[in-house]
Design an enzyme around this catalytic site. Structure first.
Site, PDB file in Angstrom:
ATOM      1  N   ASN A   1      44.515  45.016  44.743  1.00 50.20           N
ATOM      2  CA  ASN A   1      43.614  44.071  45.414  1.00 50.20           C
ATOM      3  C   ASN A   1      42.317  44.766  45.830  1.00 50.20           C
ATOM      4  O   ASN A   1      42.328  45.929  46.243  1.00 50.20           O
ATOM      5  CB  ASN A   1      44.299  43.503  46.661  1.00 50.20           C
ATOM      6  CG  ASN A   1      43.446  42.460  47.367  1.00 50.20           C
ATOM      7  OD1 ASN A   1      42.882  41.564  46.726  1.00 50.20           O
ATOM      8  ND2 ASN A   1      43.324  42.564  48.688  1.00 50.20           N
TER       9      ASN A   1
ATOM     10  N   ASP B   1      45.691  41.878  52.717  1.00 47.99           N
ATOM     11  CA  ASP B   1      44.690  42.941  52.540  1.00 47.99           C
ATOM     12  C   ASP B   1      45.151  44.269  53.152  1.00 47.99           C
ATOM     13  O   ASP B   1      44.400  44.935  53.879  1.00 47.99           O
ATOM     14  CB  ASP B   1      43.336  42.496  53.126  1.00 47.99           C
ATOM     15  CG  ASP B   1      42.784  41.281  52.400  1.00 47.99           C
ATOM     16  OD1 ASP B   1      42.895  41.241  51.164  1.00 47.99           O
ATOM     17  OD2 ASP B   1      42.265  40.368  53.058  1.00 47.99           O
TER      18      ASP B   1
ATOM     19  N   HIS C   1      39.196  44.473  48.497  1.00 44.84           N
ATOM     20  CA  HIS C   1      38.870  43.813  49.769  1.00 44.84           C
ATOM     21  C   HIS C   1      37.554  44.373  50.319  1.00 44.84           C
ATOM     22  O   HIS C   1      37.379  45.600  50.363  1.00 44.84           O
ATOM     23  CB  HIS C   1      39.997  44.029  50.788  1.00 44.84           C
ATOM     24  CG  HIS C   1      39.763  43.307  52.069  1.00 44.84           C
ATOM     25  ND1 HIS C   1      39.624  41.932  52.136  1.00 44.84           N
ATOM     26  CD2 HIS C   1      39.605  43.753  53.339  1.00 44.84           C
ATOM     27  CE1 HIS C   1      39.400  41.583  53.387  1.00 44.84           C
ATOM     28  NE2 HIS C   1      39.386  42.661  54.140  1.00 44.84           N
TER      29      HIS C   1
ATOM     30  N   LEU D   1      50.104  36.311  47.481  1.00 42.21           N
ATOM     31  CA  LEU D   1      51.181  36.148  46.501  1.00 42.21           C
ATOM     32  C   LEU D   1      52.524  36.472  47.161  1.00 42.21           C
ATOM     33  O   LEU D   1      52.625  37.408  47.966  1.00 42.21           O
ATOM     34  CB  LEU D   1      50.929  37.058  45.305  1.00 42.21           C
ATOM     35  CG  LEU D   1      49.734  36.629  44.439  1.00 42.21           C
ATOM     36  CD1 LEU D   1      49.301  37.770  43.526  1.00 42.21           C
ATOM     37  CD2 LEU D   1      50.056  35.377  43.633  1.00 42.21           C
TER      38      LEU D   1
HETATM   39  C1  GRF Z   1      34.706  39.912  46.818  1.00 39.89           C
HETATM   40  O1  GRF Z   1      33.920  40.295  47.927  1.00 39.89           O
HETATM   41  C2  GRF Z   1      36.122  40.351  46.984  1.00 39.89           C
HETATM   42  O2  GRF Z   1      36.257  41.592  47.586  1.00 39.89           O
HETATM   43  C3  GRF Z   1      36.648  39.273  47.892  1.00 39.89           C
HETATM   44  O3  GRF Z   1      36.089  38.081  47.385  1.00 39.89           O
HETATM   45  C4  GRF Z   1      34.830  38.395  46.777  1.00 39.89           C
HETATM   46  C5  GRF Z   1      34.858  37.869  45.376  1.00 39.89           C
HETATM   47  O4  GRF Z   1      33.605  38.001  44.757  1.00 39.89           O
HETATM   48  N1  GRF Z   1      38.077  39.277  47.945  1.00 39.89           N
HETATM   49  P1  GRF Z   1      33.468  37.742  43.201  1.00 39.89           P
HETATM   50  O5  GRF Z   1      34.203  36.441  42.891  1.00 39.89           O
HETATM   51  O6  GRF Z   1      34.082  38.902  42.479  1.00 39.89           O
HETATM   52  O7  GRF Z   1      32.004  37.626  42.932  1.00 39.89           O
END
Ligand code: GRF
Length: 211
Positions: free
Chosen positions: A115, A162, A117, A101
């Site tokens: 966020n 991130d 990660h 963003l």
């Molecule tokens: C998660 O591992 C999140 O940390 C990453 O993308 C994945 C999304 O998984 N950024 P979901 O759509 O919540 O199942």
């Protein structure tokens, strides 16, 4: 001031972390938190179906293609901020949202974008973090010794990928007999718990009256 905190959850795909947050809200584990809307940049994101099933506003918010240029995409970010404001959103949760963003968007929600990660701070920013952690372990591990990856939840102060002040983090072991699938499952289990814990911590602090 009302005690309720209105959050938007931004997703791009499966939405299992979205589901964890919905479940926590419905079970009363995030008291005072209202999910104002769920937004996906991808039409087919399963998370939109999850939101609809739970009676939440589920919004497909497409972006122009990369070829449209940076300015067009930034303008779309501003329109996203407008949309969220129309829904009375105070906090924005990026739970599998696969876009960076713009600063222009972030300044509309200062210190209120969070966020998730699937790696430890400073490790494997960007896409496919679990897979890259797994490959790095495979490439460097000594026979029989476990390795480590993790999960973090952080604030998003700027356009760094991130990265930002860490709200919560937890390490996740990588075992010699892991497959990418078994490691992915383990990381996701931790994510589903950590995102709820982090929101509880952040939003509870937010609701405390100033002394
Ligand atoms: C998660 O591992 C999140 O940390 C990453 O993308 C994945 C999304 O998984 N950024 P979901 O759509 O919540 O199942």
């Amino acid at each position: 001031m009302s005690d309720a905190v209105r959050i938007a959850i931004l997703i791009s795909g499966h939405g299992s972390n979205l589901q964890a947050i919905i479940d926590a809200v419905e079970a009363g584990r995030l008291p005072g938190v209202t999910i104002a809307c769920v937004v996906s940049d991808r039409a087919g994101a399963f998370g939109l179906q999850r939101a609809t099933r739970h009676g939440l506003p589920a919004i497909h918010f497409p972006y122009p293609p990369r070829s449209a240029g940076q300015a067009a995409r930034r303008m779309r970010d501003a329109e996203l901020a407008d949309l969220l404001e129309r829904h009375g959103v105070q906090w924005v949760v990026l739970a599998g949202w696969l876009r960076v963003l713009s600063g222009q968007f972030l300044r509309r929600f200062p210190n209120r974008v969070v966020n998730l990660h699937p790696a430890l701070p400073g490790q494997f920013p960007g896409l496919n973090a679990i897979e890259r952690a797994f490959q790095a372990y495979r490439a460097t591990s000594q026979a029989g010794l476990p390795g480590e990856t993790g999960v973090m939840v952080h604030l998003v102060p700027d356009e760094s990928v991130d990265a930002g002040p860490v709200v919560a983090m937890e390490s996740v072991p990588i075992y010699p007999d892991d497959t990418l699938e078994s490691l992915t499952d383990r990381v996701h289990q931790v994510e589903h718990r950590l995102i709820v814990d982090a929101l509880s911590k952040l939003l509870t602090e937010h609701r405390q009256p100033a002394t």
